[in-house]
Design a protein around this motif. Sequence first.
Motif, short mmCIF file in Angstrom:
data_model
loop_
_atom_site.label_atom_id
_atom_site.label_comp_id
_atom_site.label_asym_id
_atom_site.label_seq_id
_atom_site.Cartn_x
_atom_site.Cartn_y
_atom_site.Cartn_z
N MET A 148 0.86 -1.21 0.00
CA MET A 148 0.00 0.00 0.00
C MET A 148 0.89 1.26 0.00
SD MET A 148 -3.15 1.02 0.05
CE MET A 148 -4.16 -0.32 0.68
N SER A 149 0.64 2.20 -0.93
CA SER A 149 1.45 3.41 -1.00
C SER A 149 0.66 4.61 -0.52
CB SER A 149 1.88 3.66 -2.44
OG SER A 149 2.90 2.77 -2.78
N THR A 150 1.23 5.31 0.43
CA THR A 150 0.54 6.47 0.99
C THR A 150 1.43 7.69 0.88
OG1 THR A 150 -0.57 5.01 2.56
CG2 THR A 150 -0.61 7.36 3.07
N ALA A 151 0.81 8.82 0.53
CA ALA A 151 1.54 10.09 0.45
C ALA A 151 1.06 10.98 1.59
CB ALA A 151 1.28 10.77 -0.89
N LEU A 152 1.97 11.60 2.29
CA LEU A 152 1.61 12.57 3.33
C LEU A 152 1.92 13.96 2.79
CD1 LEU A 152 2.18 12.34 7.15
CD2 LEU A 152 2.75 14.46 5.93
N VAL A 153 0.90 14.81 2.76
CA VAL A 153 1.05 16.15 2.19
C VAL A 153 0.74 17.19 3.26
CG1 VAL A 153 0.25 17.75 0.40
CG2 VAL A 153 0.27 15.28 -0.07
N THR A 154 1.69 18.06 3.54
CA THR A 154 1.40 19.14 4.50
C THR A 154 0.86 20.35 3.73
OG1 THR A 154 3.58 20.22 4.43
CG2 THR A 154 3.31 18.36 5.97
N GLY A 155 0.04 21.13 4.42
CA GLY A 155 -0.59 22.27 3.76
C GLY A 155 -1.52 21.80 2.66
N ALA A 156 -2.25 20.71 2.96
CA ALA A 156 -3.09 20.09 1.93
C ALA A 156 -4.48 20.72 1.87
CB ALA A 156 -3.23 18.59 2.21
N SER A 157 -4.73 21.72 2.71
CA SER A 157 -6.09 22.28 2.75
C SER A 157 -6.36 23.28 1.64
CB SER A 157 -6.33 22.93 4.12
OG SER A 157 -5.35 23.92 4.36
N SER A 158 -5.30 23.77 0.97
CA SER A 158 -5.56 24.73 -0.11
C SER A 158 -4.39 24.76 -1.09
CB SER A 158 -5.79 26.15 0.46
OG SER A 158 -4.59 26.69 0.95
N GLY A 159 -4.58 25.52 -2.16
CA GLY A 159 -3.49 25.85 -3.09
C GLY A 159 -2.71 24.67 -3.64
N ILE A 160 -1.40 24.80 -3.57
CA ILE A 160 -0.50 23.81 -4.16
C ILE A 160 -0.64 22.46 -3.44
CG2 ILE A 160 1.95 23.28 -4.54
CD1 ILE A 160 2.43 26.35 -4.77
N GLY A 161 -0.79 22.50 -2.12
CA GLY A 161 -0.89 21.26 -1.35
C GLY A 161 -2.14 20.46 -1.70
N ALA A 162 -3.26 21.15 -1.87
CA ALA A 162 -4.50 20.46 -2.25
C ALA A 162 -4.32 19.78 -3.61
CB ALA A 162 -5.67 21.45 -2.29
N GLN A 163 -3.60 20.46 -4.51
CA GLN A 163 -3.34 19.87 -5.82
C GLN A 163 -2.45 18.63 -5.73
OE1 GLN A 163 -4.05 19.92 -9.07
NE2 GLN A 163 -5.80 21.15 -8.44
N TYR A 164 -1.44 18.68 -4.85
CA TYR A 164 -0.61 17.48 -4.66
C TYR A 164 -1.50 16.32 -4.20
CZ TYR A 164 4.08 19.29 -5.45
OH TYR A 164 5.21 19.79 -6.05
N ALA A 165 -2.39 16.60 -3.25
CA ALA A 165 -3.24 15.54 -2.73
C ALA A 165 -4.08 14.93 -3.85
CB ALA A 165 -4.13 16.10 -1.62
N VAL A 166 -4.71 15.78 -4.64
CA VAL A 166 -5.60 15.31 -5.70
C VAL A 166 -4.82 14.58 -6.80
CG1 VAL A 166 -7.12 16.13 -7.56
CG2 VAL A 166 -7.37 17.05 -5.24
N GLN A 167 -3.68 15.14 -7.21
CA GLN A 167 -2.93 14.51 -8.30
C GLN A 167 -2.24 13.22 -7.85
OE1 GLN A 167 -0.65 17.00 -10.99
NE2 GLN A 167 -2.01 18.75 -10.71
N LEU A 168 -1.78 13.18 -6.60
CA LEU A 168 -1.17 11.93 -6.12
C LEU A 168 -2.23 10.84 -5.97
CD1 LEU A 168 1.40 13.44 -3.59
CD2 LEU A 168 1.96 12.02 -5.58
N ALA A 169 -3.44 11.23 -5.55
CA ALA A 169 -4.53 10.25 -5.47
C ALA A 169 -4.84 9.70 -6.86
CB ALA A 169 -5.77 10.90 -4.85
N ALA A 170 -4.83 10.60 -7.87
CA ALA A 170 -5.11 10.15 -9.24
C ALA A 170 -4.02 9.18 -9.73
CB ALA A 170 -5.20 11.35 -10.17
N LEU A 171 -2.82 9.30 -9.14
CA LEU A 171 -1.73 8.38 -9.51
C LEU A 171 -1.79 7.08 -8.71
CD1 LEU A 171 1.25 10.93 -9.79
CD2 LEU A 171 0.12 9.73 -11.67
N GLY A 172 -2.76 6.99 -7.79
CA GLY A 172 -2.94 5.72 -7.08
C GLY A 172 -2.53 5.72 -5.61
N TYR A 173 -2.18 6.88 -5.09
CA TYR A 173 -1.76 6.94 -3.68
C TYR A 173 -2.94 7.21 -2.77
CZ TYR A 173 3.08 7.31 -5.27
OH TYR A 173 4.30 7.06 -5.86
N ASP A 174 -2.98 6.55 -1.61
CA ASP A 174 -3.79 7.03 -0.51
C ASP A 174 -3.08 8.26 0.04
OD1 ASP A 174 -5.63 4.97 -0.78
OD2 ASP A 174 -4.48 3.64 0.53
#
Length: 257
Positions: free
Chosen positions: A1-27
């Motif tokens: 299982m691959s998980t990404a931890l993203v800080t500052g994920a509530s807005s801006g660049i961090g929210a985009q990392y969360a969404v794009q990493l999820a699209a690549l298959g990461y929790d």
Amino acid sequence: MSTALVTGASSGIGAQYAVQLAALGYDVVLVGRDRAALEVVAARVGESGRSAEVLAADLTVPADLQRVCARAAGDDISVLVNNAGVGTPGEFVASDADTEQAMLDLNVTAVMRLCHAAFPGMLRRDRGAIVNIASVAAFTPSDGGPGYSASKAYVAMFTESLALKAHGTRVRVLAVFPGFVRTAFHPRLGMDTSWIPRWAWLRPEDVVRASLQDLRAGRTRSVPSARYKVAMALARAVPRPLLRRVLATSTPHIDRA
Ligand SMILES: NC(=O)c1ccc[n+]([C@@H]2O[C@H](COP(=O)([O-])OP(=O)(O)OC[C@H]3O[C@@H](n4cnc5c(N)ncnc54)[C@H](OP(=O)(O)O)[C@@H]3O)[C@@H](O)[C@H]2O)c1
């Protein structure tokens, strides 16, 4: 299982990392102070069929930072994105020293501690990636935000040095140097951005996409967009005394990206 931890994920660049990493298959583990905003991003992550864990934390509070470090040290964490960061409002000479300190606690100390928590496990497992968000401000001295530029210069050198340790392993380490990006960053500072030309603005989704491409390509530095690659090459080529003279006579906020 691959998980990404993203800080500052509530807005801006961090929210985009969360969404794009999820699209690549990461929790994704979403870190930030604003729980409600993190829940909104968690719902977007869920649309990709990946799970999102909300970890509400203020990374300038030692107990909160320790909690997030413990999570970052988990064996399931294969990507750490140190994205949370702030600038300070106004001029250093008129600013509050505690506000300057809080910026360093977030932009520098939290980045170091989270890497310290996650990196050894990645090396042991010979797998993983660390993405640290610096700024083009790291390349130039700053009249308007000396503490901010210096904090991002720390991120740049720290990240490049971690990359030396990762050399020859399957762990990737990347520093990202965005220019001006349309996010909540400047509004939070109450900054007048009307003087910034339209061409200078990047979209958070493009910054994140370009940086993830650079990560896949095994690069250590990512300067998203051709225009900023050229601008940064010029900034490095100009003799430092001349660069300082130009910056000293231009707007104090010119390098607050
Ligand atoms: N926008 C630009 O022009 C630009 C340019 C170059 C570099 N950068 C860098 O890009 C990164 C992301 O910024 P952004 O542009 O996306 O700005 P943003 O929309 O304001 O996002 C900043 C993020 O940091 C989080 N954060 C702030 N203080 C925090 C704290 N004490 N503890 C935990 N999280 C905290 C915020 O979440 P909460 O409010 O929920 O805590 C938010 O999710 C920063 O490191 C910034 O320096 C931005």
